[in-house]
Write an enzyme that holds these catalytic residues in place. Structure first.
Site, PDB file in Angstrom:
ATOM      1  N   LYS A 148       0.839  -1.199   0.000  1.00  0.00           N
ATOM      2  CA  LYS A 148       0.000   0.000   0.000  1.00  0.00           C
ATOM      3  C   LYS A 148       0.873   1.248   0.000  1.00  0.00           C
ATOM      4  O   LYS A 148       2.068   1.194   0.321  1.00  0.00           O
ATOM      5  CB  LYS A 148      -0.920  -0.004   1.218  1.00  0.00           C
ATOM      6  CG  LYS A 148      -0.218   0.024   2.557  1.00  0.00           C
ATOM      7  CD  LYS A 148      -1.207  -0.053   3.699  1.00  0.00           C
ATOM      8  CE  LYS A 148      -0.485  -0.024   5.054  1.00  0.00           C
ATOM      9  NZ  LYS A 148      -1.433  -0.052   6.185  1.00  0.00           N
TER      10      LYS A 148
ATOM     11  N   TYR B 133      14.707  30.246   7.283  1.00  0.00           N
ATOM     12  CA  TYR B 133      13.612  31.092   7.759  1.00  0.00           C
ATOM     13  C   TYR B 133      13.592  31.204   9.282  1.00  0.00           C
ATOM     14  O   TYR B 133      13.754  30.213   9.993  1.00  0.00           O
ATOM     15  CB  TYR B 133      12.275  30.511   7.303  1.00  0.00           C
ATOM     16  CG  TYR B 133      12.051  30.559   5.811  1.00  0.00           C
ATOM     17  CD1 TYR B 133      12.081  31.762   5.121  1.00  0.00           C
ATOM     18  CD2 TYR B 133      11.813  29.390   5.100  1.00  0.00           C
ATOM     19  CE1 TYR B 133      11.870  31.802   3.748  1.00  0.00           C
ATOM     20  CE2 TYR B 133      11.593  29.414   3.732  1.00  0.00           C
ATOM     21  CZ  TYR B 133      11.631  30.627   3.059  1.00  0.00           C
ATOM     22  OH  TYR B 133      11.422  30.664   1.699  1.00  0.00           O
TER      23      TYR B 133
END
Length: 390
Positions: free
Chosen positions: A44, A280
């Protein structure tokens, strides 16, 4: 269902190298732990980020006889892909109303059914298709997610499924459930779940269900709970050489080898003075004159922003740490005055053989689990397959 060429034709910004020989070896290890059971390779979420089609093929080559996915769309794409023998069974279990039941029936998929709405939809689709659906009834033995509760609900689901089977609309191929805490050795929920599963299976069989397989074992149960193996074990994260939890041991402790190595090319190296803010918010400021290396992957590639200031990277044979915030496309490491050439390899994680960090190291740095680290690596990062041939 990503699949990438076995070898790049030009240097790559980043790459996730997938060692299919390691995956095959992991399958063989897991099969040896459950010799009386068949093995389902769960692929999956694009094989936990490793590439569903190549990994399914490799697992089958190593002896897996079932393939598992969450959604029907994943299963249908896998069935349509070349390279899987027709006798290999594919099962999917995460359905919502209006799902592609008829397509799944016509593709010969095994479908998980957890409640009456799903049984009604699959039987109607079988009637339209003129072909019986392969149905596996899921029991909720204590996980509290998908699955039918014990008692009257289970009795109704089993009874209605048997009537549909008598009408030639379904074939009940499996009875199954899922463990909640198998990754926590000795957890008090494990024994009651196994007992309830046996009771729910016994009830269904007393009513006339004759399943091909009964299964509840996931990766940690396959590794540590032989009493949970029944007819089939469903192995997911362990296929990819990752321990289901640190409490169970390292991959090496469990006889597993990590399959994915994530690396990037250093994009820039530069000298900066002390007191220089990085990324940042300037959450990192250089403590003195140093060199900074730019690593051209970020949270858009699946690098967890939660690992800002903590994520480990091997550059030039040394562990470095993410300096400041992880940005969308890049992050920075403080190289401490070292000057690797642009294009030098930065290894974020791998098996650990070369001293590089592992997915578990990144999980610890980000406050998550190793499953998430590998699964979240995005499609901008090419998968490059090694040892594709047996």
């Amino acid at each position: 269902m990503s699949e990438t060429a076995a070898a790049p034709t030009a240097p790559l910004r980043a790459r996730a190298e997938i060692d299919l020989a390691a995956l095959r070896a992991n399958v063989r290890t897991l099969r040896a732990l459950a010799p009386g059971a068949a093995l389902m390779a769960v692929v999956k979420s694009d094989a936990y980020g490793h590439g569903a089609v190549p990994c399914a093929r490799a697992a089958v080559e190593a002896g897996a006889s079932w393939i598992g996915t969450a959604t029907p769309e994943e299963a249908l794409a896998l069935r349509a892909a070349a390279g899987l023998p027709e006798h290999i069974r594919i099962m999917c279990w995460l359905w919502t109303p209006g799902g592609p039941w008829r397509e799944a029936i016509e593709a010969g998929l095994d479908v998980g059914v957890s409640g009456m709405w799903a049984l009604r939809e699959v039987t109607e689709a079988a009637r339209q298709a003129g072909t019986p659906a392969r149905v596996q009834l899921k029991a909720d033995t204590g996980l509290g997610r998908n699955g039918c509760p014990p008692g009257d609900d289970w009795a109704e689901l089993v009874g209605r499924a048997l009537r549909a089977e008598a009408e030639g609309l379904v074939r009940i191929t499996g009875l199954w459930s899922h463990l909640a805490c198998a990754d926590e050795p000795g957890h008090p929920s494990i024994a009651p779940q196994l007992t309830l599963f046996r009771e729910m299976v016994a009830y269904a069989e007393q009513q006339g269900v004759r399943p091909e397989v009964r299964h509840i074992a996931n990766s940690p149960a396959t590794l540590t709970l032989p009493e949970s193996h029944f007819d089939l074990v469903r192995t997911g994260i362990a296929l990819y050489g990752i321990s289901p939890s640190p409490e169970l041991g390292t991959p090496a402790d469990l006889g597993l080898r990590p399959v994915m190595t994530l690396s990037a090319s250093v994009a820039l190296v530069k000298h900066v003075p002390g007191g220089h803010g990085v990324s940042y918010g300037h959450h990192y400021v250089t403590p003195g004159e140093t060199t900074l290396g730019l690593i051209p992957v970020g949270y858009a590639d699946g690098i967890p922003r939660h690992a800002s200031g903590t994520g480990p990277v091997l550059v030039g044979g040394k562990w470095r740490t993410v300096a400041g915030r992880v940005a969308m496309d890049q992050f920075v490491v403080d190289l401490g005055g070292d000057e690797p050439e642009p294009g030098a390899e930065a290894v974020l994680f791998g098996p650990g053989d070369r001293g590089e960090p592992t997915a578990e190291d990144w999980a610890q740095a980000a406050g998550t689990i190793a499953y998430e680290i590998v699964t979240r690596i995005g499609t901008r990062v090419p998968r490059v397959y090694r040892n594709a041939s047996v």
